[in-house]
Design a protein around this motif. Sequence first.
Motif, PDB file in Angstrom:
ATOM      1  N   ALA A 170       0.837  -1.197   0.000  1.00 57.40           N
ATOM      2  CA  ALA A 170       0.000   0.000   0.000  1.00 57.40           C
ATOM      3  C   ALA A 170       0.875   1.251   0.000  1.00 57.40           C
ATOM      4  O   ALA A 170       1.929   1.287   0.638  1.00 57.40           O
ATOM      5  CB  ALA A 170      -0.917   0.027   1.221  1.00 57.40           C
ATOM      6  N   GLY A 171       0.420   2.275  -0.715  1.00 60.42           N
ATOM      7  CA  GLY A 171       1.045   3.588  -0.718  1.00 60.42           C
ATOM      8  C   GLY A 171      -0.013   4.631  -0.448  1.00 60.42           C
ATOM      9  O   GLY A 171      -0.453   5.325  -1.360  1.00 60.42           O
ATOM     10  N   PRO A 223       5.367   5.316  -0.697  1.00 63.82           N
ATOM     11  CA  PRO A 223       4.905   6.679  -0.382  1.00 63.82           C
ATOM     12  C   PRO A 223       3.463   6.914  -0.845  1.00 63.82           C
ATOM     13  O   PRO A 223       2.988   6.285  -1.788  1.00 63.82           O
ATOM     14  CB  PRO A 223       5.887   7.567  -1.175  1.00 63.82           C
ATOM     15  CG  PRO A 223       7.081   6.713  -1.425  1.00 63.82           C
ATOM     16  CD  PRO A 223       6.564   5.318  -1.564  1.00 63.82           C
ATOM     17  N   ASP A 224       2.788   7.821  -0.166  1.00 67.63           N
ATOM     18  CA  ASP A 224       1.434   8.191  -0.550  1.00 67.63           C
ATOM     19  C   ASP A 224       1.435   8.774  -1.965  1.00 67.63           C
ATOM     20  O   ASP A 224       2.361   9.493  -2.352  1.00 67.63           O
ATOM     21  CB  ASP A 224       0.892   9.225   0.441  1.00 67.63           C
ATOM     22  CG  ASP A 224      -0.615   9.406   0.343  1.00 67.63           C
ATOM     23  OD1 ASP A 224      -1.273   8.593  -0.331  1.00 67.63           O
ATOM     24  OD2 ASP A 224      -1.123  10.368   0.953  1.00 67.63           O
ATOM     25  N   HIS A 225       0.417   8.444  -2.741  1.00 66.62           N
ATOM     26  CA  HIS A 225       0.235   8.914  -4.125  1.00 66.62           C
ATOM     27  C   HIS A 225       1.311   8.367  -5.084  1.00 66.62           C
ATOM     28  O   HIS A 225       1.529   8.929  -6.154  1.00 66.62           O
ATOM     29  CB  HIS A 225       0.229  10.449  -4.193  1.00 66.62           C
ATOM     30  CG  HIS A 225      -0.748  11.101  -3.279  1.00 66.62           C
ATOM     31  ND1 HIS A 225      -2.115  10.964  -3.434  1.00 66.62           N
ATOM     32  CD2 HIS A 225      -0.559  11.888  -2.184  1.00 66.62           C
ATOM     33  CE1 HIS A 225      -2.720  11.650  -2.475  1.00 66.62           C
ATOM     34  NE2 HIS A 225      -1.807  12.209  -1.712  1.00 66.62           N
ATOM     35  N   HIS A 226       1.979   7.283  -4.706  1.00 62.49           N
ATOM     36  CA  HIS A 226       3.061   6.726  -5.531  1.00 62.49           C
ATOM     37  C   HIS A 226       2.503   6.035  -6.775  1.00 62.49           C
ATOM     38  O   HIS A 226       1.568   5.239  -6.688  1.00 62.49           O
ATOM     39  CB  HIS A 226       3.858   5.721  -4.702  1.00 62.49           C
ATOM     40  CG  HIS A 226       4.962   5.044  -5.446  1.00 62.49           C
ATOM     41  ND1 HIS A 226       6.115   5.691  -5.826  1.00 62.49           N
ATOM     42  CD2 HIS A 226       5.076   3.758  -5.900  1.00 62.49           C
ATOM     43  CE1 HIS A 226       6.899   4.841  -6.466  1.00 62.49           C
ATOM     44  NE2 HIS A 226       6.301   3.668  -6.528  1.00 62.49           N
ATOM     45  N   VAL A 241      -2.734  -8.433  -2.643  1.00 65.27           N
ATOM     46  CA  VAL A 241      -3.853  -7.537  -2.332  1.00 65.27           C
ATOM     47  C   VAL A 241      -3.322  -6.132  -2.056  1.00 65.27           C
ATOM     48  O   VAL A 241      -2.207  -5.947  -1.573  1.00 65.27           O
ATOM     49  CB  VAL A 241      -4.675  -8.044  -1.129  1.00 65.27           C
ATOM     50  CG1 VAL A 241      -5.237  -9.425  -1.416  1.00 65.27           C
ATOM     51  CG2 VAL A 241      -3.838  -8.076   0.148  1.00 65.27           C
ATOM     52  N   THR A 242      -4.160  -5.144  -2.360  1.00 62.60           N
ATOM     53  CA  THR A 242      -3.797  -3.750  -2.134  1.00 62.60           C
ATOM     54  C   THR A 242      -5.069  -2.936  -1.928  1.00 62.60           C
ATOM     55  O   THR A 242      -6.166  -3.497  -1.793  1.00 62.60           O
ATOM     56  CB  THR A 242      -2.956  -3.211  -3.316  1.00 62.60           C
ATOM     57  OG1 THR A 242      -2.435  -1.924  -2.973  1.00 62.60           O
ATOM     58  CG2 THR A 242      -3.781  -3.115  -4.593  1.00 62.60           C
ATOM     59  N   THR A 243      -4.936  -1.613  -1.925  1.00 57.88           N
ATOM     60  CA  THR A 243      -6.092  -0.734  -1.744  1.00 57.88           C
ATOM     61  C   THR A 243      -6.621  -0.280  -3.106  1.00 57.88           C
ATOM     62  O   THR A 243      -5.913  -0.341  -4.115  1.00 57.88           O
ATOM     63  CB  THR A 243      -5.728   0.511  -0.927  1.00 57.88           C
ATOM     64  OG1 THR A 243      -4.911   1.378  -1.724  1.00 57.88           O
ATOM     65  CG2 THR A 243      -4.977   0.133   0.337  1.00 57.88           C
ATOM     66  N   GLU A 244      -7.842   0.200  -3.112  1.00 52.96           N
ATOM     67  CA  GLU A 244      -8.413   0.735  -4.349  1.00 52.96           C
ATOM     68  C   GLU A 244      -7.630   1.946  -4.821  1.00 52.96           C
ATOM     69  O   GLU A 244      -7.430   2.146  -6.032  1.00 52.96           O
ATOM     70  CB  GLU A 244      -9.874   1.103  -4.119  1.00 52.96           C
ATOM     71  CG  GLU A 244     -10.589   1.594  -5.365  1.00 52.96           C
ATOM     72  CD  GLU A 244     -12.059   1.888  -5.135  1.00 52.96           C
ATOM     73  OE1 GLU A 244     -12.788   2.054  -6.125  1.00 52.96           O
ATOM     74  OE2 GLU A 244     -12.479   1.948  -3.956  1.00 52.96           O
ATOM     75  N   LYS A 245      -7.174   2.757  -3.889  1.00 52.72           N
ATOM     76  CA  LYS A 245      -6.402   3.940  -4.230  1.00 52.72           C
ATOM     77  C   LYS A 245      -5.093   3.566  -4.929  1.00 52.72           C
ATOM     78  O   LYS A 245      -4.662   4.233  -5.874  1.00 52.72           O
ATOM     79  CB  LYS A 245      -6.129   4.742  -2.958  1.00 52.72           C
ATOM     80  CG  LYS A 245      -5.361   6.029  -3.162  1.00 52.72           C
ATOM     81  CD  LYS A 245      -5.216   6.770  -1.841  1.00 52.72           C
ATOM     82  CE  LYS A 245      -4.232   7.918  -1.954  1.00 52.72           C
ATOM     83  NZ  LYS A 245      -4.071   8.644  -0.686  1.00 52.72           N
TER      84      LYS A 245
END
Length: 367
Positions: A257-258, A283-286, A309-313
């Motif tokens: 996740a980022g 990092p966020d928004h990566h 698995v990861t997030t939708e974002k």
Amino acid sequence: MRRFDPWEYRIVVWLLSPLAFLYRWIQTFRNWLYDKEIWRSVRVSVPVISVGNITVGGTGKTPLVEVLARFFAQEGWKVGILTRGYGRRSRGMVVVSDGKTVIAKPRITGDEPLILAYHLLPHRIPVLVGRDRVATAKKAIEIYNCNLLILDDGFQYRRLQRNVDIVSLRMASPFGNRKLLPAGPLREPLDSLERGHVLVLTGLEKTNPIDFAGAGHFLAKMDVLKGYYKPIEWVLFSDKSTYPLELFSNRSVFAFAGIGNPHSFQKVLSQLELKLMDFWIYPDHHFYSKRELQKIAKYAEQKSAVAVVTTEKDAVRFTSPWLGELPLYYLKIQLEIVGEEERLRRVLLPLLKTLKPSSTKQNDTQM
């Protein structure tokens, strides 16, 4: 992602404290200029609701914007979403969705505006991205006939007046070490909370008690709502088919996740009773390169996982197709406000009627 030992952390905070003091002075002076109307905000012809926070990291602002947009659309408002689009690789104003079609791509819009646009298509809600939220507000009103605007991550954007300021905070450790950037997570001093009208606490249902030490008196006048992250379903990345949450019960998966608060996603996964082989943080928004995706796929296979698995974002930020042999799923999660419809109607609708932004003119030299 490496974590500092306690002694290392204290040294880093101490070294950054002078910069935090300078940052505090800048933010305090900036707010004073707006409070005294030396820098004047712009009033538009329709009500504006701002959703923001005073800390960096994920506090649920964008999921909360989605909840509010659905609620007001169902109440009969013509809602428009205004967001800056952090992490995008473009400049200027971008129409993500006109309420009928999603027009732009993730590199142009950023991840969160794109997700908002897709989720809110059934409600025909336009989503506009731009650093100048005054310009996007005027376009939403003039082109899309919006009569209510929701400003995503707008607490610090004081150039556009708002009727309601909603502050989103994490239930667990809402202020971190209570120090300002870069020594801590605070974007503004705690006394800035006095500008807020509504506080929304977000987290998981089993979150530890909230610690508001040092900030309780700033929150005394605010209405308080609680919002919990609720997993909905698994979505297969390749064809968007959906599966129940029990899909990976007692099965081994690899996750990455980022996002602003990746450990909250890790906690959600632990509650789903799956076997987490490893968890990588970006990092966020990566935006994920082809090489990074190949590395993730290879490592997951070595760990004998049955899926990645990861997030939708995260899933909207791939720069190339997923070519791993293991299937990739993302978890669809929603924010649910406790007593949602009744409490939102009781708290927000009266505020829209009674709180009027002051009539002031624009000063183009503002920050």
